[in-house]
Design a protein around this motif. Structure first.
Motif, short mmCIF file in Angstrom:
data_model
loop_
_atom_site.label_atom_id
_atom_site.label_comp_id
_atom_site.label_asym_id
_atom_site.label_seq_id
_atom_site.Cartn_x
_atom_site.Cartn_y
_atom_site.Cartn_z
N LEU A 1 0.83 -1.21 0.00
CA LEU A 1 0.00 0.00 0.00
C LEU A 1 0.86 1.25 0.00
N ARG A 2 1.90 1.25 0.81
CA ARG A 2 2.78 2.42 0.91
C ARG A 2 3.47 2.68 -0.42
N LEU A 3 3.97 1.62 -1.05
CA LEU A 3 4.67 1.78 -2.32
C LEU A 3 3.72 2.19 -3.44
N GLU A 4 2.48 1.68 -3.41
CA GLU A 4 1.49 2.07 -4.42
C GLU A 4 1.22 3.57 -4.36
N GLU A 5 1.31 4.15 -3.19
CA GLU A 5 1.07 5.59 -3.01
C GLU A 5 2.36 6.40 -3.13
N ASN A 6 3.48 5.73 -3.45
CA ASN A 6 4.79 6.38 -3.56
C ASN A 6 5.15 7.16 -2.30
N LEU A 7 4.92 6.53 -1.16
CA LEU A 7 5.24 7.16 0.12
C LEU A 7 6.41 6.45 0.78
N THR A 8 7.16 7.21 1.55
CA THR A 8 8.24 6.61 2.34
C THR A 8 7.70 6.24 3.72
N GLN A 9 8.48 5.48 4.43
CA GLN A 9 8.10 5.16 5.81
C GLN A 9 8.00 6.44 6.62
N GLU A 10 8.88 7.38 6.35
CA GLU A 10 8.87 8.67 7.04
C GLU A 10 7.57 9.43 6.75
N ASP A 11 7.13 9.38 5.48
CA ASP A 11 5.86 10.03 5.11
C ASP A 11 4.71 9.45 5.93
N ILE A 12 4.63 8.13 5.98
CA ILE A 12 3.56 7.45 6.74
C ILE A 12 3.66 7.83 8.21
N SER A 13 4.86 7.83 8.72
CA SER A 13 5.09 8.18 10.12
C SER A 13 4.54 9.57 10.43
N ASN A 14 4.87 10.53 9.59
CA ASN A 14 4.43 11.91 9.80
C ASN A 14 2.92 12.06 9.63
N LEU A 15 2.36 11.40 8.63
CA LEU A 15 0.94 11.54 8.35
C LEU A 15 0.06 10.87 9.40
N LEU A 16 0.52 9.74 9.94
CA LEU A 16 -0.31 8.98 10.88
C LEU A 16 0.13 9.16 12.34
N HIS A 17 1.21 9.92 12.53
CA HIS A 17 1.73 10.13 13.89
C HIS A 17 2.07 8.80 14.56
N ILE A 18 2.74 7.96 13.79
CA ILE A 18 3.24 6.68 14.29
C ILE A 18 4.75 6.72 14.09
N ASP A 19 5.52 6.34 15.09
CA ASP A 19 6.97 6.40 15.01
C ASP A 19 7.47 5.65 13.77
N ARG A 20 8.44 6.25 13.05
CA ARG A 20 8.94 5.65 11.82
C ARG A 20 9.53 4.27 12.07
N SER A 21 10.19 4.09 13.21
CA SER A 21 10.78 2.78 13.51
C SER A 21 9.69 1.72 13.65
N ASN A 22 8.50 2.12 14.14
CA ASN A 22 7.39 1.18 14.22
C ASN A 22 6.94 0.78 12.82
N ILE A 23 6.85 1.75 11.92
CA ILE A 23 6.46 1.46 10.53
C ILE A 23 7.46 0.47 9.93
N ALA A 24 8.72 0.73 10.13
CA ALA A 24 9.76 -0.17 9.60
C ALA A 24 9.62 -1.57 10.19
N ASN A 25 9.38 -1.64 11.48
CA ASN A 25 9.22 -2.95 12.14
C ASN A 25 7.95 -3.66 11.66
N TYR A 26 6.88 -2.90 11.39
CA TYR A 26 5.66 -3.50 10.86
C TYR A 26 5.96 -4.14 9.50
N GLU A 27 6.68 -3.39 8.65
CA GLU A 27 6.95 -3.87 7.29
C GLU A 27 7.93 -5.04 7.27
N ARG A 28 8.75 -5.16 8.28
CA ARG A 28 9.68 -6.30 8.36
C ARG A 28 9.04 -7.50 9.06
N GLY A 29 7.83 -7.31 9.57
CA GLY A 29 7.16 -8.40 10.28
C GLY A 29 7.72 -8.62 11.67
#
Length: 148
Positions: free
Chosen positions: A13-41
């Protein structure tokens, strides 16, 4: 929850929207490291974060968690559900989840009120014990004074 599907879907989903993990982090107010950990499982999000992510990407929680595509799907008895029916079910599901969160907040508030009342009750008991001690002391003084 099966993190195997979730991490793939989130990254897709993130790649389809051409967003970085940092973008998602800023938009959703979720720590970027959490986004990275979510994507790594490596980590699974809270229900609140799941809801934020699903709402942001405008996907169902089923799609986000299980990887099910939005569209006509067969039910238990083989009937096909229309997209409108699925949208209605998703809306009902979201409403139920919001109600569950609201009820959880009420329960937490009531638990705090119970804690305060228990503290008050303990204070009253301690004060009652103090008064009984004072009464006993006065009674003893009266008895001693009458015996003299």
């Amino acid at each position: 929850m099966d993190g195997v599907n979730f991490y793939k879907v989130l990254k897709e989903l993130r790649l389809e929207e051409n967003l970085t993990q940092e973008d998602i982090s800023n938009l959703l107010h979720i720590d970027r490291s959490n986004i990275a950990n979510y994507e790594r499982g490596k980590r699974l999000p809270s229900i609140e974060s799941l809801i934020k992510i699903a709402e942001f990407f405008n996907v169902s929680l089923d799609h986000l968690i299980l990887g099910k595509r939005f569209g006509a799907e067969k039910g238990e008895e083989g009937e096909i559900y229309s997209q409108e029916t699925i949208r209605e079910l998703m809306a009902d599901n979201t409403a139920l989840m919001e109600e569950q969160l609201r009820l959880s907040e009420i329960v937490a508030q009531k638990e705090e009120e119970i804690k305060i009342l228990k503290n008050y009750l303990n204070s009253v008991k301690e004060y009652n014990n103090f008064l009984e001690s004072k009464i006993n002391s006065i009674e003893n003084q009266i008895i001693k004074g009458g015996a003299e």
